[in-house]
Design an enzyme around this catalytic site. Structure first.
Site, PDB file in Angstrom:
ATOM      1  CB  SER A  31      -0.859  -0.052   1.270  1.00  0.00           C
ATOM      2  OG  SER A  31      -1.234   1.214   1.681  1.00  0.00           O
ATOM      3  CE1 TYR A  88      -3.883  -2.129   5.200  1.00  0.00           C
ATOM      4  CE2 TYR A  88      -3.215   0.074   4.522  1.00  0.00           C
ATOM      5  CZ  TYR A  88      -3.611  -1.206   4.191  1.00  0.00           C
ATOM      6  OH  TYR A  88      -3.725  -1.563   2.868  1.00  0.00           O
TER       7      TYR A  88
HETATM    8  N1  LIG Z   1      -8.555  -0.801  -1.743  1.00  0.00           N
HETATM    9  C1  LIG Z   1      -7.471  -0.035  -1.661  1.00  0.00           C
HETATM   10  O1  LIG Z   1      -7.524   1.187  -1.879  1.00  0.00           O
HETATM   11  C2  LIG Z   1      -6.131  -0.628  -1.315  1.00  0.00           C
HETATM   12  C3  LIG Z   1      -5.005   0.230  -1.322  1.00  0.00           C
HETATM   13  C4  LIG Z   1      -3.763  -0.301  -1.009  1.00  0.00           C
HETATM   14  C5  LIG Z   1      -3.622  -1.656  -0.716  1.00  0.00           C
HETATM   15  N2  LIG Z   1      -4.732  -2.455  -0.705  1.00  0.00           N
HETATM   16  C6  LIG Z   1      -4.548  -3.876  -0.381  1.00  0.00           C
HETATM   17  O2  LIG Z   1      -5.109  -4.661  -1.428  1.00  0.00           O
HETATM   18  C7  LIG Z   1      -5.625  -5.889  -0.880  1.00  0.00           C
HETATM   19  C8  LIG Z   1      -7.091  -6.051  -1.276  1.00  0.00           C
HETATM   20  O3  LIG Z   1      -7.822  -4.937  -0.749  1.00  0.00           O
HETATM   21  P1  LIG Z   1      -9.380  -4.732  -0.973  1.00  0.00           P
HETATM   22  O4  LIG Z   1      -9.626  -3.282  -0.937  1.00  0.00           O
HETATM   23  O5  LIG Z   1      -9.821  -5.550  -2.120  1.00  0.00           O
HETATM   24  O6  LIG Z   1      -9.952  -5.338   0.400  1.00  0.00           O
HETATM   25  P2  LIG Z   1     -11.154  -6.361   0.660  1.00  0.00           P
HETATM   26  O7  LIG Z   1     -11.374  -6.347   2.136  1.00  0.00           O
HETATM   27  O8  LIG Z   1     -12.289  -6.057  -0.227  1.00  0.00           O
HETATM   28  O9  LIG Z   1     -10.519  -7.756   0.236  1.00  0.00           O
HETATM   29  C9  LIG Z   1      -9.755  -8.562   1.100  1.00  0.00           C
HETATM   30  C10 LIG Z   1     -10.330  -9.978   1.056  1.00  0.00           C
HETATM   31  O10 LIG Z   1      -9.518 -10.812   1.891  1.00  0.00           O
HETATM   32  C11 LIG Z   1     -10.364 -11.723   2.561  1.00  0.00           C
HETATM   33  N3  LIG Z   1      -9.707 -12.191   3.788  1.00  0.00           N
HETATM   34  C12 LIG Z   1      -9.414 -11.443   4.884  1.00  0.00           C
HETATM   35  N4  LIG Z   1      -8.873 -12.217   5.830  1.00  0.00           N
HETATM   36  C13 LIG Z   1      -8.819 -13.475   5.318  1.00  0.00           C
HETATM   37  C14 LIG Z   1      -8.370 -14.722   5.845  1.00  0.00           C
HETATM   38  N5  LIG Z   1      -7.898 -14.807   7.083  1.00  0.00           N
HETATM   39  N6  LIG Z   1      -8.436 -15.827   5.065  1.00  0.00           N
HETATM   40  C15 LIG Z   1      -8.953 -15.731   3.797  1.00  0.00           C
HETATM   41  N7  LIG Z   1      -9.394 -14.579   3.260  1.00  0.00           N
HETATM   42  C16 LIG Z   1      -9.338 -13.462   4.011  1.00  0.00           C
HETATM   43  C17 LIG Z   1     -11.613 -10.895   2.877  1.00  0.00           C
HETATM   44  O11 LIG Z   1     -12.755 -11.695   3.169  1.00  0.00           O
HETATM   45  C18 LIG Z   1     -11.756 -10.065   1.611  1.00  0.00           C
HETATM   46  O12 LIG Z   1     -12.638 -10.681   0.689  1.00  0.00           O
HETATM   47  C19 LIG Z   1      -5.394  -5.798   0.629  1.00  0.00           C
HETATM   48  O13 LIG Z   1      -4.189  -6.444   0.916  1.00  0.00           O
HETATM   49  C20 LIG Z   1      -5.267  -4.316   0.876  1.00  0.00           C
HETATM   50  O14 LIG Z   1      -4.526  -4.043   2.037  1.00  0.00           O
HETATM   51  C21 LIG Z   1      -5.979  -1.984  -1.001  1.00  0.00           C
END
Ligand SMILES: NC(=O)c1ccc[n+]([C@@H]2O[C@H](COP(=O)([O-])OP(=O)(O)OC[C@H]3O[C@@H](n4cnc5c(N)ncnc54)[C@H](O)[C@@H]3O)[C@@H](O)[C@H]2O)c1
Length: 314
Positions: A127, A152
């Protein structure tokens, strides 16, 4: 390629899987429908992927070592795209230890069993928060130094470090992708743009925190382009910013919303702990090495979000 996508029922994961299925990869999704936000929404996201094509789905918690090992032993994967995490800066201030479990321990499980089962390429979703509050902008990959401002971000920076160590131990190809504030259809409901569109479409006021902030908002299709491009590369261990490359001030963001909701009401709230002031991706490395070229400007992106929100409520 045989690709395991962790967190594939999530916002970014469901879009990534849809693209990779279109590109004819053999996709396995693992997700536990974590309750950080409504699990039914994640099931709907998975339904969207099903409409694109077939994939294997494993309902499992990757924090459980045995379950994680079983997934890796059941099939020989070429690539793992590790997106599963507990996201969200604000919640990490309240529950910092949960981030050690989800974002560090779970990542170690994935890295370890990927290494032990001979996975060739691990892609880790990091991130923009790992840059902390830096005075120099734009943010290039070498500028992250661990001086972060939220639990985070500390967990993502720590997880990156574990990625490097397991890459050294097992020799798989490692790609760390630092995503910058991602938005688009099905965007995570705790984030600003989806919250704004949802509330404004119902005629409700929106809340903004602090002042003088800006974010390098990146449309989901551009993020997916970055993930897809990195699968075509051959390197040992590289980190890439995947952003749009333009910091959008809160005023500019609100102006874009005002075009659709001219009478919108804004409630000013105090600064939120853990938030950075500005993010601005230097995307020169991704452009040069991945051929990455973001296409969706904030104006187009907000318009798409508004149309999508209207289509859901209509
Ligand atoms: N959305 C953003 O702006 C953004 C920015 C930077 C980084 N990220 C990173 O990208 C990745 C995806 O983010 P997102 O926005 O799609 O989030 P999200 O919460 O929609 O997706 C994460 C998924 O991981 C699953 N998950 C969580 N814990 C779990 C476990 N113990 N076992 C199995 N599955 C599990 C959740 O159920 C969820 O479906 C994350 O690592 C997040 O930190 C997102």
């Amino acid at each position: 390629m045989r690709i395991l996508v962790t967190g594939g029922a999530g916002f970014i994961g469901s879009h990534v899987c849809s693209r990779l299925i279109k590109e004819n990869h053999d996709i396995t999704i693992v997700d536990n429908f974590d309750p950080y936000y409504d699990p039914d929404r994640k099931k709907q996201q998975l339904e969207q992927v099903k409409m694109i094509g077939d994939f294997h789905f494993v309902h499992a918690d990757l924090m459980d070592k045995q379950e994680c090992r079983k997934i890796f032993q059941a099939k020989q994967f070429d690539v793992v795209i590790h997106l599963a995490a507990l996201p969200g800066v604000a919640y990490s201030v309240k529950e910092p230890l949960a981030y050690v479990q989800y974002d560090i321990e779970m990542t170690i499980n994935v890295l370890r069993y990927a290494g032990e089962t001979g996975v060739s390429h691990v892609v880790f979703s990091s991130s923009s928060s790992v840059y902390g509050n830096k005075a120099d902008k734009p943010l290039s990959e070498g500028m992250a130094d661990g001086k972060v401002v939220s639990p985070y971000a500390a967990s993502k920076y720590g997880a990156e470090s574990f990625c490097h160590s397991f890459q050294h131990l097992y020799g798989f190809q490692l790609s760390i992708l630092r995503f910058f504030t991602v938005y688009g259809p099905w965007a995570r409901p705790d984030m600003a743009i989806p919250k704004f569109t949802e509330r404004l479409s119902k005629g409700l006021p929106i809340e903004i925190y602090g002042s003088g902030t800006s974010r390098d908002y990146t449309y989901i299709d551009d993020i997916v382009d970055g993930v897809s491009a990195v699968l075509e590369t051959r390197h040992e261990n590289e980190t890439f910013n995947i952003g749009y490359g333009d910091p959008i001030s809160m005023e500019r963001l609100l102006d874009n919303f005002r075009k659709f909701y001219p009478t919108m009401e804004i409630i000013q709230k105090p600064w939120r702990m853990g938030d950075v002031v500005t993010t601005w991706a230097d995307i020169a490395k991704a452009e040069a090495q991945l051929g990455y070229k973001p296409k969706i400007s904030i104006g187009e992106g907000i318009e798409k979000m508004v149309r999508w929100t209207d289509s859901c409520s209509g």
